[in-house]
Design a protein around this motif. Sequence first.
Motif, PDB file in Angstrom:
ATOM      1  N   UNK A 165      -9.754  67.878  74.105  1.00  0.00           N
ATOM      2  CA  UNK A 165      -8.874  68.681  73.264  1.00  0.00           C
ATOM      3  C   UNK A 165      -8.479  67.963  71.964  1.00  0.00           C
ATOM      4  N   UNK A 166      -8.771  66.674  71.893  1.00  0.00           N
ATOM      5  CA  UNK A 166      -8.327  65.871  70.755  1.00  0.00           C
ATOM      6  C   UNK A 166      -9.469  65.695  69.758  1.00  0.00           C
ATOM      7  N   UNK A 167      -9.252  66.148  68.552  1.00  0.00           N
ATOM      8  CA  UNK A 167     -10.270  66.081  67.506  1.00  0.00           C
ATOM      9  C   UNK A 167      -9.744  65.233  66.354  1.00  0.00           C
ATOM     10  N   UNK A 168     -10.051  63.931  66.339  1.00  0.00           N
ATOM     11  CA  UNK A 168      -9.524  63.047  65.297  1.00  0.00           C
ATOM     12  C   UNK A 168     -10.038  63.430  63.912  1.00  0.00           C
ATOM     13  N   UNK A 169      -9.219  63.140  62.921  1.00  0.00           N
ATOM     14  CA  UNK A 169      -9.600  63.393  61.532  1.00  0.00           C
ATOM     15  C   UNK A 169     -10.546  62.295  61.045  1.00  0.00           C
ATOM     16  N   UNK A 170     -11.168  62.554  59.907  1.00  0.00           N
ATOM     17  CA  UNK A 170     -11.966  61.548  59.210  1.00  0.00           C
ATOM     18  C   UNK A 170     -11.166  61.060  58.013  1.00  0.00           C
ATOM     19  N   UNK A 171     -11.099  59.734  57.842  1.00  0.00           N
ATOM     20  CA  UNK A 171     -10.286  59.157  56.774  1.00  0.00           C
ATOM     21  C   UNK A 171     -11.117  58.898  55.526  1.00  0.00           C
ATOM     22  N   UNK A 172     -10.520  59.138  54.369  1.00  0.00           N
ATOM     23  CA  UNK A 172     -11.163  58.859  53.096  1.00  0.00           C
ATOM     24  C   UNK A 172     -10.702  57.534  52.530  1.00  0.00           C
ATOM     25  N   UNK A 173     -10.822  57.388  51.210  1.00  0.00           N
ATOM     26  CA  UNK A 173     -10.450  56.158  50.507  1.00  0.00           C
ATOM     27  C   UNK A 173      -9.660  56.549  49.268  1.00  0.00           C
ATOM     28  N   UNK A 174      -8.353  56.336  49.303  1.00  0.00           N
ATOM     29  CA  UNK A 174      -7.505  56.780  48.188  1.00  0.00           C
ATOM     30  C   UNK A 174      -7.693  55.937  46.934  1.00  0.00           C
ATOM     31  N   UNK A 175      -8.324  54.771  47.041  1.00  0.00           N
ATOM     32  CA  UNK A 175      -8.558  53.965  45.843  1.00  0.00           C
ATOM     33  C   UNK A 175      -9.639  54.574  44.952  1.00  0.00           C
TER      34      UNK A 175
END
Length: 396
Positions: A165-175
């Motif tokens: 049931x858990x679908x983790x997000x994908x992280x970007x790069x704010x720099x």
Amino acid sequence: MRRTLWLVLVGLLLVVGGCAAATAGALLWARAALTQPTGGAWLPPSAPPTPSPTPTPIPAGALSEARALEAAFISVYQRVSPSVVHITTRATAFDLFRGPIYQEGTGSGFVWDSEGHIVTNNHVVEGADQIEVILADGATYSAVLVGADAYNDLAVLRIRAPREKLMPVTLGDSSRLQVGQWAIAIGNPFGLDRTMTVGVISALGRTLELSDRPLGEVIQTDAAINPGNSGGPLLDLEGRVIGINTAIRSPSGGSIGIGFAIPVNTIKRVVPELIARGRYPHPWLGASFFEITPAFAEAFRLPVDHGLLTVQVVPGSPADQAGLRGATQRVRTRFGDVYLGGDIITAIDDRPMRRVDDLVIYLENYKRVGDTVTLSIVRDGRPQTLTVRLGERPVR
């Protein structure tokens, strides 16, 4: 004096009323009905019909690009909305005359990993006695607070939900962000689950002057953010998290197109510490400062017209161990006491320092406990450098 920024923290559910619909009438021309007398009579001619305007065709290339962008938005929502959660909180306050008062709040969050960790804003869950997380399929779970950092307004919860049931997000790069990029917010404004709004990145590197601290390197966006959006993700066009929606600037309490999000690189730095330790260790020099202005420098004949005048050094602190010197004399003025004679910090790691906020933001966003920094100082009119190994800021 630090200027006040009117910010609305958007963690609580507000109730909105319905809007009345307005209608407009059309004025029509018609001739009166006439009875034709015997022998015939002249009748006024009918008005000629108004020709319909010929619509301008949309160029095929423009329509194709618009549909491609539309498809990208749809794809982002379909992929990321299952990762966005609805957070509800309950807290009890006590009134001397009415007894216990039960308060409820709501906000947003997103799935961090398959272990059940949920990331949100600290102000969404701060002071809560009970926290519940509602997943995209409507399943509700009790949550425990794993860790929180009030300074960066971040918190981590944990729920016991099946991994599927858990679908983790994908992280970007704010720099790597640029002003003008698309920005997509998904959250629960006013309790409306998984609402998506779209805008652009309006500015980067903003500083939010909160009541007791500056929050630096913040993303500004015109994607609509309203009460209940707090803790939800701000995304790029590929569906990667670039920030966490945190605050708005508004005279009405609703969105006027000025929203703020904590950048994802701050989240990537803080959240693992909250999961591992339950808190985030903040780097610390251990000294207090006064901001030098050209007028102040001229009045007291200082050797530089900008920088941070060291007022006090905490005994045993990293600054004290490095040999930074505080004020040696106090001068009484009609505006209050002025402390002089201390070292003047003009730069840290070659970054010019003009405001105390510059120092705080640099240490917070670019340094960790145990790192070393080089202070460029002026002592007795002569430039020098000091190397300081940063300690951990004491817990208040």
